[in-house]
Scaffold this active site. Structure first.
Site, PDB file in Angstrom:
ATOM      1  N   ASN A 154      15.075 -11.151  -0.723  1.00 16.33           N
ATOM      2  CA  ASN A 154      13.954 -11.172   0.224  1.00 16.33           C
ATOM      3  C   ASN A 154      12.765 -11.839  -0.458  1.00 16.33           C
ATOM      4  OD1 ASN A 154      11.931 -10.654   2.049  1.00 16.33           O
ATOM      5  ND2 ASN A 154      11.810  -8.454   1.612  1.00 16.33           N
ATOM      6  N   LYS A 191       9.976 -12.550   0.795  1.00 18.02           N
ATOM      7  CA  LYS A 191       8.690 -12.112   1.388  1.00 18.02           C
ATOM      8  C   LYS A 191       7.832 -13.341   1.710  1.00 18.02           C
ATOM      9  CE  LYS A 191       9.069  -7.951  -1.327  1.00 18.02           C
ATOM     10  NZ  LYS A 191       8.511  -6.649  -1.573  1.00 18.02           N
ATOM     11  N   HIS A 228      11.564  -3.545   7.418  1.00 17.59           N
ATOM     12  CA  HIS A 228      11.134  -3.494   6.009  1.00 17.59           C
ATOM     13  C   HIS A 228       9.886  -2.610   5.915  1.00 17.59           C
ATOM     14  CE1 HIS A 228       9.599  -4.729   2.112  1.00 17.59           C
ATOM     15  NE2 HIS A 228      10.822  -5.150   1.837  1.00 17.59           N
ATOM     16  N   GLU A 277       7.209  -2.980   4.418  1.00 23.04           N
ATOM     17  CA  GLU A 277       5.938  -3.707   4.574  1.00 23.04           C
ATOM     18  C   GLU A 277       5.632  -3.937   6.056  1.00 23.04           C
ATOM     19  OE1 GLU A 277       6.977  -6.830   1.837  1.00 23.04           O
ATOM     20  OE2 GLU A 277       6.892  -5.368   0.220  1.00 23.04           O
ATOM     21  N   GLU A 295      15.455   1.646   0.770  1.00 26.37           N
ATOM     22  CA  GLU A 295      14.415   1.108  -0.111  1.00 26.37           C
ATOM     23  C   GLU A 295      13.271   2.111  -0.231  1.00 26.37           C
ATOM     24  OE1 GLU A 295      14.591  -3.391  -0.328  1.00 26.37           O
ATOM     25  OE2 GLU A 295      13.448  -2.972   1.480  1.00 26.37           O
ATOM     26  N   GLY A 335       8.369  -3.364  -5.344  1.00 26.20           N
ATOM     27  CA  GLY A 335       7.324  -4.188  -5.953  1.00 26.20           C
ATOM     28  C   GLY A 335       6.530  -3.468  -7.017  1.00 26.20           C
ATOM     29  N   SER A 395      12.622  -2.878  -6.769  1.00 24.91           N
ATOM     30  CA  SER A 395      12.495  -3.344  -8.151  1.00 24.91           C
ATOM     31  C   SER A 395      13.841  -3.559  -8.855  1.00 24.91           C
ATOM     32  CB  SER A 395      11.623  -2.385  -8.972  1.00 24.91           C
ATOM     33  OG  SER A 395      10.322  -2.337  -8.422  1.00 24.91           O
TER      34      SER A 395
HETATM   35  C1  PEP Z   1      12.082  -5.807  -1.084  1.00 27.86           C
HETATM   36  O1  PEP Z   1      11.230  -6.604  -0.770  1.00 27.86           O
HETATM   37  O2  PEP Z   1      12.911  -5.459  -0.237  1.00 27.86           O
HETATM   38  C2  PEP Z   1      12.098  -5.280  -2.454  1.00 27.86           C
HETATM   39  C3  PEP Z   1      12.962  -4.358  -2.754  1.00 27.86           C
HETATM   40  O3  PEP Z   1      11.200  -5.804  -3.345  1.00 27.86           O
HETATM   41  P1  PEP Z   1      11.199  -5.646  -4.956  1.00 27.86           P
HETATM   42  O4  PEP Z   1      12.611  -5.930  -5.421  1.00 27.86           O
HETATM   43  O5  PEP Z   1      10.236  -6.656  -5.434  1.00 27.86           O
HETATM   44  O6  PEP Z   1      10.827  -4.241  -5.258  1.00 27.86           O
END
Ligand code: PEP
Length: 252
Positions: free
Chosen positions: A12, A14, A96, A98, A168, A174, A214
């Site tokens: 992803n 983003k 997601h 976000e 997640e 992040g 992450s």
């Molecule tokens: C994501 O955007 O779904 C995500 C898990 O980001 P990150 O790996 O940067 O934590």
């Protein structure tokens, strides 16, 4: 027993990227190699979907990061399933954290988006996950079950063949604070149990549940060993070509 669920690694991006970065990442994926047992899907921002799809080798999937519920019309700023199909894009990420936190997408809206996308023939990576405060209060399963229920209530059993769940935890996204393999496994097992009890045993056994938060080349080898972890949704590390290839190769 090895699972029949094909391991899936999603990237992803983003709201990151440029034509130059697209070239670099597509080149790495076109030249890189990983096991046939691993499916890869990358999700660039919508302005780059066409460039990615038309330059990336066909066995790597391409995903949008969001779509609206309607096919077309007066929805300024939105994109639709019809546009994705027109561009030969077969995947979309929905729900997601976000989108939920910044753009105030409710469980109900996410459920509706997932159902509409599936009915339009798209494969969906549907995200769920608790915040740190919710975990600290002991509400992880309650929150995740509520989010999954809002999706499941709008799907038929057959629709689930087009859905992949991404667990997640918001506190891991992040932040560099990755869930331990045991924390992720526990949540995935709960989600699979919920599917068995509320949808069907077949759907529970066949639905892939990805871990996101992450994920890095360092954490992926241990995470992928867990029985109910069927892949990853990778954010930050999917923008680093060599690290993303290492994550793809953490599964043999
Ligand atoms: C994501 O955007 O779904 C995500 C898990 O980001 P990150 O790996 O940067 O934590």
């Amino acid at each position: 027993m090895t699972s029949s669920r094909k391991f899936l690694v999603g990237g992803n991006w983003k709201m990151n990227g440029s034509r130059q970065l697209v070239e670099t990442l597509v080149k790495a994926l076109n030249e890189g190699s990983w096991s046939n047992n691993v499916e890869c899907v990358i999700a660039p921002p919508s302005p780059y979907l066409h460039q990615v799809r038309s330059t990336l080798r066909s066995e790597v999937g391409v995903s949008a990061q969001n779509i609206w519920t309607e096919a077309k019309g007066a929805y300024t700023g939105e994109i639709s399933h019809e546009m994705l199909t027109d561009l030969s894009i077969k995947w979309v990420i929905l729900g997601h954290s976000e989108r939920r936190a910044i753009f105030k997408e409710s469980d109900e809206l996410v459920g509706k988006k997932v159902a509409n996308a599936v009915k339009a023939g798209l494969n969906v990576i549907a995200c769920c996950g608790e915040t740190e405060a919710e975990r600290d209060a002991g509400n992880t399963t309650e929150v995740v079950f509520r989010q999954i229920k809002a999706i499941a209530s709008q799907l038929s059993a057959a629709d689930w063949s087009k859905v992949v769940i991404a667990y997640e935890p918001v506190w891991a996204i992040g932040t560099g604070k990755v869930a331990t393999p045991q924390q992720a496994q526990d949540a995935h097992k709960e989600i699979r149990g919920w599917l068995a009890a509320n949808v069907s045993k077949e759907v529970a056994d066949s639905t892939r549940i990805l871990y996101g938060g992450s994920v890095s080349a360092k954490s992926s080898p241990d995470l992928q060993k867990e029985q109910d972890i069927d892949g990853f949704l990778v954010g930050g590390a999917s923008l680093k070509d060599q690290e993303f290839l290492q994550i793809l190769n953490s599964r043999l």
